[in-house]
Design a protein around this motif. Structure first.
Motif, PDB file in Angstrom:
ATOM      1  N   SER A 238     -19.785  11.183   0.414  1.00 36.06           N
ATOM      2  CA  SER A 238     -18.605  11.438   1.238  1.00 36.06           C
ATOM      3  C   SER A 238     -17.440  11.867   0.363  1.00 36.06           C
ATOM      4  CB  SER A 238     -18.213  10.182   2.014  1.00 36.06           C
ATOM      5  OG  SER A 238     -19.233   9.781   2.885  1.00 36.06           O
ATOM      6  N   HIS A 239     -16.783  12.938   0.797  1.00 38.92           N
ATOM      7  CA  HIS A 239     -15.641  13.444   0.051  1.00 38.92           C
ATOM      8  C   HIS A 239     -14.498  12.438   0.072  1.00 38.92           C
ATOM      9  CE1 HIS A 239     -12.801  16.310  -1.592  1.00 38.92           C
ATOM     10  NE2 HIS A 239     -11.987  16.048  -0.590  1.00 38.92           N
ATOM     11  N   GLY A 240     -13.885  12.259  -1.088  1.00 38.88           N
ATOM     12  CA  GLY A 240     -12.668  11.456  -1.130  1.00 38.88           C
ATOM     13  C   GLY A 240     -12.859  10.008  -1.524  1.00 38.88           C
ATOM     14  N   TYR A 241     -14.081   9.611  -1.816  1.00 39.53           N
ATOM     15  CA  TYR A 241     -14.319   8.217  -2.194  1.00 39.53           C
ATOM     16  C   TYR A 241     -14.969   8.132  -3.567  1.00 39.53           C
ATOM     17  CZ  TYR A 241     -13.420   7.250   2.704  1.00 39.53           C
ATOM     18  OH  TYR A 241     -12.849   7.177   3.939  1.00 39.53           O
TER      19      TYR A 241
ATOM     20  N   HIS B 159      -1.740  -2.265   0.020  1.00 38.07           N
ATOM     21  CA  HIS B 159      -1.916  -1.102  -0.850  1.00 38.07           C
ATOM     22  C   HIS B 159      -0.614  -0.321  -0.905  1.00 38.07           C
ATOM     23  CE1 HIS B 159      -2.289   1.722   2.600  1.00 38.07           C
ATOM     24  NE2 HIS B 159      -2.893   0.696   3.185  1.00 38.07           N
ATOM     25  N   GLY B 160      -0.484   0.514  -1.934  1.00 36.46           N
ATOM     26  CA  GLY B 160       0.761   1.263  -2.081  1.00 36.46           C
ATOM     27  C   GLY B 160       1.977   0.362  -2.176  1.00 36.46           C
ATOM     28  N   ALA B 161       1.791  -0.797  -2.758  1.00 35.95           N
ATOM     29  CA  ALA B 161       2.833  -1.806  -3.021  1.00 35.95           C
ATOM     30  C   ALA B 161       3.324  -2.528  -1.769  1.00 35.95           C
ATOM     31  CB  ALA B 161       4.035  -1.209  -3.764  1.00 35.95           C
ATOM     32  N   SER B 162       3.372  -1.839  -0.616  1.00 34.90           N
ATOM     33  CA  SER B 162       3.999  -2.455   0.558  1.00 34.90           C
ATOM     34  C   SER B 162       3.290  -2.174   1.882  1.00 34.90           C
ATOM     35  CB  SER B 162       5.459  -1.994   0.679  1.00 34.90           C
ATOM     36  OG  SER B 162       5.519  -0.588   0.819  1.00 34.90           O
ATOM     37  N   SER B 163       2.183  -1.459   1.865  1.00 39.25           N
ATOM     38  CA  SER B 163       1.486  -1.124   3.104  1.00 39.25           C
ATOM     39  C   SER B 163       0.423  -2.167   3.413  1.00 39.25           C
ATOM     40  CB  SER B 163       0.844   0.263   3.003  1.00 39.25           C
ATOM     41  OG  SER B 163       1.828   1.262   2.851  1.00 39.25           O
ATOM     42  N   LEU B 164       0.504  -2.714   4.611  1.00 42.19           N
ATOM     43  CA  LEU B 164      -0.424  -3.762   5.024  1.00 42.19           C
ATOM     44  C   LEU B 164      -1.769  -3.139   5.396  1.00 42.19           C
ATOM     45  CD1 LEU B 164      -0.191  -6.892   5.495  1.00 42.19           C
ATOM     46  CD2 LEU B 164       0.149  -6.338   7.919  1.00 42.19           C
ATOM     47  N   GLN B 165      -2.834  -3.633   4.796  1.00 46.71           N
ATOM     48  CA  GLN B 165      -4.169  -3.142   5.128  1.00 46.71           C
ATOM     49  C   GLN B 165      -4.496  -3.528   6.571  1.00 46.71           C
ATOM     50  OE1 GLN B 165      -6.200  -1.062   4.299  1.00 46.71           O
ATOM     51  NE2 GLN B 165      -8.326  -1.712   4.063  1.00 46.71           N
ATOM     52  N   SER B 166      -5.237  -2.656   7.236  1.00 48.12           N
ATOM     53  CA  SER B 166      -5.618  -2.895   8.623  1.00 48.12           C
ATOM     54  C   SER B 166      -6.292  -4.256   8.789  1.00 48.12           C
ATOM     55  CB  SER B 166      -6.565  -1.787   9.093  1.00 48.12           C
ATOM     56  OG  SER B 166      -7.028  -2.038  10.388  1.00 48.12           O
ATOM     57  N   GLY B 167      -5.848  -5.008   9.800  1.00 46.38           N
ATOM     58  CA  GLY B 167      -6.455  -6.292  10.104  1.00 46.38           C
ATOM     59  C   GLY B 167      -5.858  -7.479   9.361  1.00 46.38           C
TER      60      GLY B 167
ATOM     61  N   ALA C 105       4.572  -4.689 -14.417  1.00 46.75           N
ATOM     62  CA  ALA C 105       3.854  -3.693 -15.208  1.00 46.75           C
ATOM     63  C   ALA C 105       4.631  -3.394 -16.483  1.00 46.75           C
ATOM     64  CB  ALA C 105       3.667  -2.414 -14.401  1.00 46.75           C
ATOM     65  N   SER C 106       3.902  -3.051 -17.539  1.00 49.12           N
ATOM     66  CA  SER C 106       4.537  -2.792 -18.832  1.00 49.12           C
ATOM     67  C   SER C 106       5.279  -1.455 -18.852  1.00 49.12           C
ATOM     68  CB  SER C 106       3.500  -2.830 -19.953  1.00 49.12           C
ATOM     69  OG  SER C 106       2.477  -1.880 -19.719  1.00 49.12           O
ATOM     70  N   GLN C 107       5.007  -0.606 -17.860  1.00 54.39           N
ATOM     71  CA  GLN C 107       5.747   0.631 -17.693  1.00 54.39           C
ATOM     72  C   GLN C 107       5.741   1.003 -16.222  1.00 54.39           C
ATOM     73  OE1 GLN C 107       2.781   2.851 -20.237  1.00 54.39           O
ATOM     74  NE2 GLN C 107       3.081   4.438 -18.684  1.00 54.39           N
ATOM     75  N   GLY C 108       6.588   1.923 -15.846  1.00 55.65           N
ATOM     76  CA  GLY C 108       6.705   2.281 -14.446  1.00 55.65           C
ATOM     77  C   GLY C 108       5.428   2.883 -13.885  1.00 55.65           C
ATOM     78  N   ILE C 109       5.013   2.394 -12.720  1.00 58.64           N
ATOM     79  CA  ILE C 109       3.787   2.870 -12.085  1.00 58.64           C
ATOM     80  C   ILE C 109       4.039   3.345 -10.656  1.00 58.64           C
ATOM     81  CG2 ILE C 109       2.285   1.423 -13.509  1.00 58.64           C
ATOM     82  CD1 ILE C 109       2.031  -0.481 -11.048  1.00 58.64           C
ATOM     83  N   GLY C 110       5.301   3.575 -10.324  1.00 57.03           N
ATOM     84  CA  GLY C 110       5.597   3.994  -8.957  1.00 57.03           C
ATOM     85  C   GLY C 110       5.227   2.894  -7.987  1.00 57.03           C
ATOM     86  N   ASN C 111       4.420   3.257  -6.969  1.00 60.18           N
ATOM     87  CA  ASN C 111       3.969   2.243  -6.007  1.00 60.18           C
ATOM     88  C   ASN C 111       2.456   2.040  -6.077  1.00 60.18           C
ATOM     89  OD1 ASN C 111       3.052   4.607  -4.881  1.00 60.18           O
ATOM     90  ND2 ASN C 111       3.633   4.089  -2.784  1.00 60.18           N
TER      91      ASN C 111
ATOM     92  N   LEU D  90      -5.823   5.049   0.802  1.00 61.75           N
ATOM     93  CA  LEU D  90      -5.520   4.522   2.123  1.00 61.75           C
ATOM     94  C   LEU D  90      -4.271   5.146   2.709  1.00 61.75           C
ATOM     95  CD1 LEU D  90      -6.548   0.952   1.102  1.00 61.75           C
ATOM     96  CD2 LEU D  90      -7.804   2.509   2.587  1.00 61.75           C
ATOM     97  N   ALA D  91      -3.709   6.108   1.982  1.00 60.62           N
ATOM     98  CA  ALA D  91      -2.576   6.875   2.475  1.00 60.62           C
ATOM     99  C   ALA D  91      -2.702   8.277   1.885  1.00 60.62           C
ATOM    100  CB  ALA D  91      -1.261   6.236   2.053  1.00 60.62           C
ATOM    101  N   PRO D  92      -2.230   9.298   2.599  1.00 62.91           N
ATOM    102  CA  PRO D  92      -2.335  10.675   2.091  1.00 62.91           C
ATOM    103  C   PRO D  92      -1.738  10.809   0.698  1.00 62.91           C
ATOM    104  CG  PRO D  92      -1.597  10.666   4.366  1.00 62.91           C
ATOM    105  CD  PRO D  92      -1.578   9.227   3.911  1.00 62.91           C
ATOM    106  N   GLY D  93      -2.536  11.328  -0.213  1.00 64.04           N
ATOM    107  CA  GLY D  93      -2.046  11.513  -1.581  1.00 64.04           C
ATOM    108  C   GLY D  93      -1.843  10.240  -2.346  1.00 64.04           C
TER     109      GLY D  93
END
Lengths: 124, 107
Positions: free
Chosen positions: A31-34, B49-57, B25-31, A103-106
């Motif tokens: 599957s693409h993207g994983y 994920h993405g520092a602040s996004s709640l995973q589904s469920g 983090a020892s250096q900046g990693i964005g989110n 889990l998010a675009p990009g």
């Protein structure tokens, strides 16, 4: 429902090669993207990332293990594997296989589906 | 390589408490940071994920914040099923690093 299942010997002697397989069901490893990866956890300790692979063959390795690790992919069996050479007692751990997805675009990649893990013990 | 420092290593708490765990983090990693919950004998479960996004469920009592070098996981009101070990994970330049873990235990 995506499921991953690790399999392989549970007991090795020092200097042997650890060989585990991860069988994926409910989705294609092509599957693409994983990415697909391996993580380990020594008894009572934290998690350590080992390596990831894309079905096309792109690979990323933990630098501390890179010289001993290969992760072959068999798309016909929907499996990927872990081979870790020259094991020592320090390689005793529960080994997990997992899928990585964005889990998010990009966005960045995260381990979102995991196998149950398999304990590998290295002892003479 | 980017190093992650997670604290505290152990966190005694009671049901209903507000709990905060940090990763630096020892250096900046964005989110590029996620949070996982692991219960004994089980595989880790992705919470954030993405520092602040709640995973589904995942229940809304879990939240994440931060950007750059400092990140937090907050449980707004600790429930009995939340006693577990929590790990942060960064993905930076296709190198993945877990924090050392925080065990949330009964006070």
């Amino acid at each position: 429902q995506l499921q991953l299942q690790e399999s392989g010997p549970g007991l090795l002697k020092p200097s042997e090669t650890l060989s585990l397989s991860c069988t994926v069901s409910g989705a294609s490893i092509s599957s693409h993207g994983y990415y697909w990866g391996w993580i380990r956890q020594p008894p009572g300790k934290g998690l350590e990332w080992i390596a990831n692979i894309y079905y096309s063959g792109s690979t990323y390795y933990n630098p501390s293990l890179k010289s001993r690790v290969t992760i072959p992919v068999d798309t016909s069996k929907n499996q990927f594997s872990l081979k870790l050479s020259s094991v020592t007692a320090a390689d005793t751990a529960v080994y997990y296989c997992a899928r990585l997805g964005t889990l998010a675009p990009g966005g960045n990649y995260y381990f979102d589906y995991w196998g149950k893990g398999t304990l590998v013990t290295v002892s003479s | 390589a980017v190093q992650m420092t997670q604290s505290p290593s152990s966190l005694p708490a009671s049901v209903g408490d507000r709990v905060t765990i940090t990763c630096r983090a020892s250096q900046g990693i964005g989110n590029a940071l996620g949070w996982y919950q692991q219960k004994p004998g089980k595989a880790p479960k992705l919470l954030i994920h993405g520092a602040s996004s709640l995973q589904s469920g995942v229940p809304s009592r879990f939240s994440g914040s931060g950007f750059g070098t400092d990140f937090t996981l907050t449980i707004s009101s600790l429930q009995p099923e939340d006693f577990a070990t929590y790990y942060c994970l960064l993905d930076y330049n296709h190198q993945w690093t877990f924090g050392q873990g925080t065990k949330v235990e009964i006070k």
